[in-house]
Write an enzyme that holds these catalytic residues in place. Structure first.
Site, PDB file in Angstrom:
ATOM      1  N   TYR A   1      27.375  -3.926  11.775  1.00 24.22           N
ATOM      2  CA  TYR A   1      27.704  -5.206  11.143  1.00 24.22           C
ATOM      3  C   TYR A   1      27.965  -5.039   9.648  1.00 24.22           C
ATOM      4  CZ  TYR A   1      25.635  -7.306  15.387  1.00 24.22           C
ATOM      5  OH  TYR A   1      25.303  -7.650  16.680  1.00 24.22           O
TER       6      TYR A   1
ATOM      7  N   LYS B   1      20.466  -2.120  15.181  1.00 23.48           N
ATOM      8  CA  LYS B   1      20.996  -1.278  16.261  1.00 23.48           C
ATOM      9  C   LYS B   1      21.748  -0.090  15.664  1.00 23.48           C
ATOM     10  CE  LYS B   1      22.144  -5.741  18.287  1.00 23.48           C
ATOM     11  NZ  LYS B   1      22.277  -6.438  16.980  1.00 23.48           N
TER      12      LYS B   1
ATOM     13  N   HIS C   1      23.014   0.684  20.461  1.00 20.92           N
ATOM     14  CA  HIS C   1      23.955  -0.435  20.523  1.00 20.92           C
ATOM     15  C   HIS C   1      24.829  -0.431  21.782  1.00 20.92           C
ATOM     16  CE1 HIS C   1      26.112  -3.380  17.578  1.00 20.92           C
ATOM     17  NE2 HIS C   1      26.141  -3.842  18.808  1.00 20.92           N
TER      18      HIS C   1
ATOM     19  N   ASP D   1      18.649 -10.826  13.789  1.00 20.22           N
ATOM     20  CA  ASP D   1      19.340  -9.782  14.544  1.00 20.22           C
ATOM     21  C   ASP D   1      20.518  -9.241  13.743  1.00 20.22           C
ATOM     22  OD1 ASP D   1      19.736  -8.748  17.629  1.00 20.22           O
ATOM     23  OD2 ASP D   1      21.650  -8.980  16.581  1.00 20.22           O
TER      24      ASP D   1
END
Length: 289
Positions: free
Chosen positions: A49, A74, A108, A44
């Site tokens: 990120y 996402k 997201h 994930d």
């Protein structure tokens, strides 16, 4: 072990969270441990990120074939505001992940980077709906094998469903015993939307009730929390960069929590402690924008 998604895919019940994992050497080692040696098949990540490139490099250097690995990413709030922006973001993710398809792509958050849109319910609904239609088109082309949402409340999913031809396969939410997510859980079960839980471990491992149950079943507190989620039919994505904890977090299929133990954990939701941004609070948007 996996959950079957309405869009046809199979989501492994336990995956690896990667938030804040950006060091390439560390990512390479963790992915090798997790995927090649321990057997994780669910990774994930997210554009926000900042580690899709590192994930792509790490997966390139392991033995396990790409088609055996389920990658979730996402799109961030500034990447869903038009069809062109979404297609560009997806192409960037494909390039960074070094793959020609994404197993699961999520919106997201149910917001955009435009405050004016966020403060206008009609405009926000239209933006999210249009974004979803673009997701559907990319799914039909085979670029996105499965599509879903993250941090969406029932009202947000309702907005999408008004024009959707494909309903979200997944809703990824903050999920742990100390947070009351019963309304979202009930809604997603009713609509056959698979839940993924994040922030399940965090500081909750230190709760006295969790510790008591861990002693009763002779497992770690992390294993108890992961098992609790799975028994509620929620896929779990705990993060660790430690080899032993990676093994422990995946080793949750040789025991079950009793109904009494599940009830004791479920009762903790009265504490209603949220670790992340509350998607129902527009004031919380300041944490995203």
């Amino acid at each position: 072990q996996s959950f079957k998604l309405t869009t046809g895919g199979y989501l492994p019940k336990v995956g690896l969270g990667t938030f804040l994992s950006t060091n390439q050497k560390e990512v390479n080692q963790v992915l090798k441990w997790a995927i090649d040696y321990i057997g994780y098949r669910n990774i994930d990540t997210a554009t926000m990120y900042g580690n899709e490139h590192q994930i792509g490099e790490g997966i390139k250097n392991i033995r396990t074939p790409r088609n055996e690995i389920f990658i979730t990413t996402k799109l961030w709030i500034n990447q869903i505001e038009s069809e062109q922006i979404i297609e560009k973001a997806v192409n960037e993710s494909l390039k960074k992940l070094q793959t020609n398809y994404i197993d699961l792509l999520l919106i997201h958050w149910p917001y955009t980077s435009n405050r004016n849109i966020n403060n206008n319910d009609k405009q926000l609904k239209e933006t999210l709906t249009n974004a979803w239609i673009t997701f559907e088109n990319l799914h039909k082309k085979g670029i996105l094998k499965n599509i879903g949402v993250s941090n969406f409340l029932p009202k947000d999913i309702d907005a999408i469903l008004e024009k959707a031809t494909i309903k979200p396969a997944v809703n990824e939410i903050e999920y742990h015993p100390l947070l009351d997510q019963s309304k979202t859980v009930k809604y997603c079960k009713k609509h056959n939307i698979q839940l993924i839980g994040y922030r399940t471990l965090y500081t909750h491992r230190n709760h006295p009730v969790v510790k008591e149950i861990a002693e009763e079943v002779n497992k770690t507190t992390a294993q108890v929390l992961i098992r609790w989620g799975i028994q509620h039919h929620v896929a779990m994505i705990p993060k660790s960069t430690n080899e032993n904890r990676l093994k422990q977090n995946a080793d949750v299929f040789d025991f079950s929590l009793s109904p009494s133990q599940m009830n004791r954990l479920d009762a903790l939701k009265v504490e209603n402690k949220r670790c992340c941004i509350d998607p129902s609070s527009k004031e919380s948007l300041n944490g995203l924008l």
